[in-house]
Enzyme design. Structure first.
Site, PDB file in Angstrom:
ATOM      1  N   GLY A  13      32.493  56.574  18.544  1.00 25.79           N
ATOM      2  CA  GLY A  13      33.902  56.081  19.212  1.00 25.79           C
ATOM      3  C   GLY A  13      33.826  55.963  20.712  1.00 25.79           C
ATOM      4  O   GLY A  13      34.967  55.930  21.242  1.00 25.79           O
ATOM      5  N   SER A  14      32.537  55.679  21.358  1.00 30.48           N
ATOM      6  CA  SER A  14      32.914  55.598  22.828  1.00 30.48           C
ATOM      7  C   SER A  14      33.518  54.065  23.239  1.00 30.48           C
ATOM      8  O   SER A  14      34.227  54.477  24.079  1.00 30.48           O
ATOM      9  CB  SER A  14      31.320  55.860  23.464  1.00 30.48           C
ATOM     10  OG  SER A  14      30.609  54.523  22.977  1.00 30.48           O
ATOM     11  N   ASN A  15      33.241  53.382  22.360  1.00 28.51           N
ATOM     12  CA  ASN A  15      34.007  52.116  22.742  1.00 28.51           C
ATOM     13  C   ASN A  15      35.529  52.144  22.313  1.00 28.51           C
ATOM     14  O   ASN A  15      36.484  51.717  23.189  1.00 28.51           O
ATOM     15  CB  ASN A  15      33.674  50.763  21.862  1.00 28.51           C
ATOM     16  CG  ASN A  15      32.429  50.339  22.300  1.00 28.51           C
ATOM     17  OD1 ASN A  15      32.547  49.326  23.382  1.00 28.51           O
ATOM     18  ND2 ASN A  15      31.004  50.533  21.796  1.00 28.51           N
ATOM     19  N   ILE A  89      35.350  44.255   5.815  1.00 29.01           N
ATOM     20  CA  ILE A  89      36.827  43.893   5.988  1.00 29.01           C
ATOM     21  C   ILE A  89      36.848  42.915   4.628  1.00 29.01           C
ATOM     22  O   ILE A  89      36.759  42.053   4.644  1.00 29.01           O
ATOM     23  CB  ILE A  89      37.187  43.395   7.193  1.00 29.01           C
ATOM     24  CG1 ILE A  89      37.127  44.568   8.553  1.00 29.01           C
ATOM     25  CG2 ILE A  89      38.753  43.138   7.089  1.00 29.01           C
ATOM     26  CD1 ILE A  89      37.787  45.707   8.075  1.00 29.01           C
ATOM     27  N   ASN A 103      35.926  42.017  16.348  1.00 30.49           N
ATOM     28  CA  ASN A 103      34.716  42.878  16.210  1.00 30.49           C
ATOM     29  C   ASN A 103      33.841  42.639  17.349  1.00 30.49           C
ATOM     30  O   ASN A 103      33.629  41.646  17.983  1.00 30.49           O
ATOM     31  CB  ASN A 103      33.840  42.354  15.076  1.00 30.49           C
ATOM     32  CG  ASN A 103      32.591  43.465  14.831  1.00 30.49           C
ATOM     33  OD1 ASN A 103      32.787  44.689  14.966  1.00 30.49           O
ATOM     34  ND2 ASN A 103      31.555  42.942  14.576  1.00 30.49           N
ATOM     35  N   HIS A 105      29.498  43.118  18.698  1.00 36.20           N
ATOM     36  CA  HIS A 105      28.224  43.481  17.823  1.00 36.20           C
ATOM     37  C   HIS A 105      27.371  43.560  19.104  1.00 36.20           C
ATOM     38  O   HIS A 105      27.339  42.532  20.200  1.00 36.20           O
ATOM     39  CB  HIS A 105      28.000  42.358  17.084  1.00 36.20           C
ATOM     40  CG  HIS A 105      26.607  42.417  16.375  1.00 36.20           C
ATOM     41  ND1 HIS A 105      26.544  43.126  15.052  1.00 36.20           N
ATOM     42  CD2 HIS A 105      25.556  42.107  16.321  1.00 36.20           C
ATOM     43  CE1 HIS A 105      25.203  43.554  14.599  1.00 36.20           C
ATOM     44  NE2 HIS A 105      24.549  42.749  15.608  1.00 36.20           N
TER      45      HIS A 105
HETATM   46  C1  GRF Z   1      28.744  49.573  19.320  1.00 39.06           C
HETATM   47  O1  GRF Z   1      27.198  49.334  19.776  1.00 39.06           O
HETATM   48  C2  GRF Z   1      29.319  48.399  18.874  1.00 39.06           C
HETATM   49  O2  GRF Z   1      28.917  47.145  19.379  1.00 39.06           O
HETATM   50  C3  GRF Z   1      29.015  48.522  17.397  1.00 39.06           C
HETATM   51  O3  GRF Z   1      28.873  49.727  17.188  1.00 39.06           O
HETATM   52  C4  GRF Z   1      28.589  50.506  18.338  1.00 39.06           C
HETATM   53  C5  GRF Z   1      29.711  51.696  18.284  1.00 39.06           C
HETATM   54  O4  GRF Z   1      29.652  52.461  19.068  1.00 39.06           O
HETATM   55  N1  GRF Z   1      29.524  47.532  16.672  1.00 39.06           N
HETATM   56  P1  GRF Z   1      30.755  53.453  19.342  1.00 39.06           P
HETATM   57  O5  GRF Z   1      31.002  54.474  18.268  1.00 39.06           O
HETATM   58  O6  GRF Z   1      31.935  52.884  20.130  1.00 39.06           O
HETATM   59  O7  GRF Z   1      29.946  54.618  20.735  1.00 39.06           O
END
Ligand code: GRF
Length: 191
Positions: A13-15, A89, A103, A105
């Protein structure tokens, strides 16, 4: 009125955290709910710290969607962001949010996309094939994994001595920088 986001995530969940922090002061957009299919995922701890409600979803809930639809309608969700969400989804959800499911990627799609291509698997394949560049793709979601309309791609180089760790760090840096403002542009119809 503020636009509301639901983020779906299965992992660290860092993003998700980065997106929540980006919009925390926004007058126009807020993150209303974080959905995960893994109740023990680190994203749940992050959500707690960020004081954003979480919801554990499973395949059946997604496919049936009635229960989730009611929750999303009550929360007035405008768009869905997938940030490392590993379940597919279903079309019933796509139909409810046309062009509003986004999304990210960690590669330059169509390269290194599709089933099984997530997280470090992507970077491993890039290194194995001795690619000289890789990057990120932000795209709208359709019925197939990693195939919807591409909204933004950003590249980074792959050095000859690149390791999995350094490469994933480079790609993550791009994700952190470009994902939140791109979500913002999509929601404001600027892309
Ligand atoms: C990210 O690399 C994103 O591109 C992919 O999954 C990963 C999620 O990382 N879809 P995080 O859980 O946000 O750290």
């Amino acid at each position: 009125m503020k636009k509301k986001l639901a983020i779906f995530a299965s992992g660290s969940g860092s993003n998700t955290e980065n997106i929540c922090r980006y919009f925390s002061e926004s007058p126009d957009i807020s993150v209303a709910i974080i959905c995960t299919n893994k109740k023990d995922a680190f994203v749940v701890k992050r959500a707690k710290k960020l004081q954003i409600p979480t919801l554990v979803v499973n395949k059946t809930m997604l496919n049936d969607f009635n229960h989730l639809k009611k929750i999303f309608e009550d929360a007035k969700i405008d768009a869905i962001v997938l940030a490392g969400f590993l379940l597919k989804i279903p079309s019933v959800v796509l139909e409810k949010y046309p062009k509003k499911i986004i999304n990210i990627h960690p590669s330059l799609l169509p390269k290194y996309g599709g089933r099984g291509m997530y997280g470090d698997n992507v970077h491993r394949a890039v290194l194995k094939n001795k690619e000289s560049e890789t990057g990120i793709t932000i795209h709208l979601v359709n019925e197939n994994y990693d195939e919807g309309r591409v909204v933004l791609q950003k590249k980074c180089s792959v050095a000859p001595n690149e390791s999995l760790k350094t490469l994933s760090k480079k790609v993550r840096k791009l994700e952190f920088k470009f994902f939140p403002p791109t979500i913002e542009k999509i929601l404001k119809n600027k892309i």
